[in-house]
Design a protein around this motif. Structure first.
Motif, short mmCIF file in Angstrom:
data_model
loop_
_atom_site.label_atom_id
_atom_site.label_comp_id
_atom_site.label_asym_id
_atom_site.label_seq_id
_atom_site.Cartn_x
_atom_site.Cartn_y
_atom_site.Cartn_z
N ASP A 1 -0.31 -5.66 -7.82
CA ASP A 1 -1.25 -5.09 -7.00
C ASP A 1 -1.05 -4.27 -5.80
N ALA A 2 0.02 -5.17 -4.95
CA ALA A 2 0.24 -4.67 -4.17
C ALA A 2 1.55 -5.48 -3.50
N LYS B 1 11.23 4.30 -7.11
CA LYS B 1 11.26 2.97 -8.09
C LYS B 1 10.76 2.04 -8.38
N ILE B 2 9.98 1.32 -7.03
CA ILE B 2 9.16 0.82 -6.85
C ILE B 2 7.91 0.78 -7.48
N GLY B 3 7.43 1.96 -6.87
CA GLY B 3 5.66 2.72 -7.48
C GLY B 3 5.76 2.95 -8.62
N LYS C 1 0.22 1.60 -5.81
CA LYS C 1 0.93 1.52 -5.30
C LYS C 1 0.22 1.03 -3.58
N THR C 2 0.17 0.02 -2.96
CA THR C 2 -0.51 -0.60 -1.82
C THR C 2 1.11 -0.88 -1.51
N GLY D 1 2.91 8.44 -2.10
CA GLY D 1 1.39 8.08 -2.38
C GLY D 1 1.27 6.47 -2.39
N PHE D 2 1.76 5.70 -1.88
CA PHE D 2 1.47 4.50 -1.38
C PHE D 2 -0.06 4.25 -0.59
#
Ligand code: UGA
Length: 454
Positions: free
Chosen positions: A387-388, A405-407, A413-414, A431-432
């Motif tokens: 979640d973060a 990739k992480i997102g 995406k926090t 978009g984070f």
């Protein structure tokens, strides 16, 4: 060439011993922990420190560096004996010198020739005198007459760059009584001081205090910046810009101004407390040190509140933590801000996915008993379904992250950046929901910075 014995093979003792051997001295490192001695003899270093293993192995192979657990083997014939023992905090914050005094007694019980005894540990003012008295009393009991002199030679190396700090010191501090001791110490340290004279000679009390004063000054700068960072968030300023402006002033300098989630490690927090306790002994209050500690604790708490405020309720949330050690390039977890956050997040019912490039084995020893903790192979695995993400330690590899990739791996995406490593605008473009230290979440129009709050 001097015969040197170093008592204590922690960061300070082992690095000092290996560096003195590298400069051609014959060095014996002595430690009562025989398991540690055996592993050192096999060329294994008990902690992660860049460059140290190669340095130790090279000097062992050259026959200049030896390890033993036996005082009787190490001490006779020693010209200079360094005390590099731990000086942990007592419950009241004062410095516990019992390891040093015990080592001094054992040293005295095995002495058979005149020598110089050098204190390298961080110790309260007056400890060199205590050591001197301890050795004298033991020699008296033995009925032998051996001449020795005390020198205070505090260490300024940083974990993670200890070898290069020791080989290229900013200053070599010597608290000394006599010219004879000064000559010996200068001879020993001249190879570390060839470009320009880095040796500072002074009285013993001043040398002992200078070490605490230096660490307390570093901690004060950090707490000042951390406190200012939170103010920046309130008035719409950016601590990174403020830092640049301040650091460009040569009177201030640009080091130790980076705001973050508070300082940790085995030295800064402990030494600030010990200096405060030293002041109390002399009824001298040092309120600035109280503030330094209070701000540091508050910084970690405020960062946790930021996380809680965004993710509430934390119960059932999955959170990735990148970086566990108290700073990069070390596996030392002592007083690491990551540990503070882990405890708070676990208490609040979150599940954690942890990754650190080097400190995983030590983290597993500490945190293995928690069911909600998963130890991950890398930062990408840690991010899965999270979640973060919290960036708690700014390891170099976290600067080259594929955030697309992480997102895609994350649930939400926090990103909580505890070390101000990423660009807010770039993270937002990806978009984070991005949080850092000392930058307002939303740009605040200047005119509204001082507007009364509703
Ligand atoms: C510190 C001193 O820097 C050394 O000079 C000293 O010899 C050593 O203590 C000691 O007494 O033995 P160290 O504990 O290895 O060295 O750590 P530092 O590199 O000073 O970092 C301390 C903390 O400050 C870390 O948590 C780091 O993340 C933090 N820090 C540092 C910041 O938050 N911002 C900065 O700009 C710099």
């Amino acid at each position: 060439m001097k015969k040197i014995t170093i008592i204590g093979t922690g960061y300070v003792g082992l690095v000092t011993g290996a560096c003195l051997a590298e400069k051609g001295n014959r060095v014996t490192c002595l430690d009562i922990d025989t398991e540690k001695v055996d592993s050192l003899k096999a060329g294994k270093i008990p902690f992660y420190e860049p460059g140290l293993e190669e340095l130790v192995q090279r000097n062992v192979a050259a026959g200049r560096l030896h390890f033993t657990g036996d005082y009787n083997e190490a001490i006779p014939g020693t010209d200079v004996c360094f005390l590099a023992l731990p000086t942990p905090c007592n419950e009241d914050g004062s410095c516990n010198t019992s390891y040093i005094l015990k080592a001094a007694t054992q040293l005295a019980e095995n002495l058979d020739n005149d020598l110089i005894v050098v204190n390298k540990s961080t110790v309260p003012v007056g400890t060199a005198e205590d050591v001197e008295r301890t050795i004298q009393s033991s020699l008296k009991t033995r009925g032998v007459e051996i001449r020795f002199e005390m020198v205070s030679n505090p260490e300024f190396l940083r974990e993670g760059s200890a070898v290069s700090d020791c080989m290229n010191p900013d200053r070599i501090l010597l608290g000394i009584h006599s010219q004879k001791a000064e000559l010996v110490m200068r001879e020993l340290y001249t190879p570390f001081s060839v470009d320009h004279d880095r040796i500072l000679v002074m009285d013993v009390f001043s040398a002992e205090l200078a070490k605490y004063a230096s660490n307390a000054m570093l901690a004060t700068r950090l707490s000042f910046m951390n406190n200012l960072a939170l103010f920046c968030e309130k008035v719409g300023a950016d601590i990174q810009q403020v830092r640049k402006a301040m650091g460009a002033d040569q009177r201030i300098g640009d080091k130790y101004l980076k705001a973050g989630i508070g300082f940790g490690g085995s030295c800064l927090p402990k030494d600030v407390k010990a200096l405060k306790a030293m002041g109390a002994l002399k009824s001298h209050s040092m309120p600035i040190l109280d503030s330094v500690l209070e701000i540091n604790q508050g910084q970690q708490e405020t960062f946790f509140q930021k996380i809680e405020g965004r993710l509430e309720p934390l119960e059932g949330k999955t959170i990735a933590i990148w970086g566990l050690s108290f700073k990069p390039d070390t596996d030392d977890l002592r007083e690491a801000p990551a540990l503070f956050l882990i405890e708070k997040l676990l208490n609040a019912g979150a599940s954690l996915r942890l990754f650190d490039p080097i400190a995983m084995p030590k983290a597993k020893l500490l945190l293995n008993q928690y069911d909600q903790v998963l130890f991950c192979e890398d930062e990408y695995e840690a991010a899965k379904e999270a979640d973060a993400i919290i960036l708690a330690t700014e390891w170099n590899q976290f600067q080259f992250i594929d955030f697309e990739k992480i997102g895609a791996l994350m649930q939400n995406k926090t990103l909580f950046d505890g070390r101000n490593q990423y660009q807010k605008s770039e993270m937002q473009k990806l978009g984070f929901d991005y949080f850092c230290i000392g930058t307002p979440k939303e740009a605040t129009p200047l005119s509204s910075a001082y507007a009364p709050t509703q």
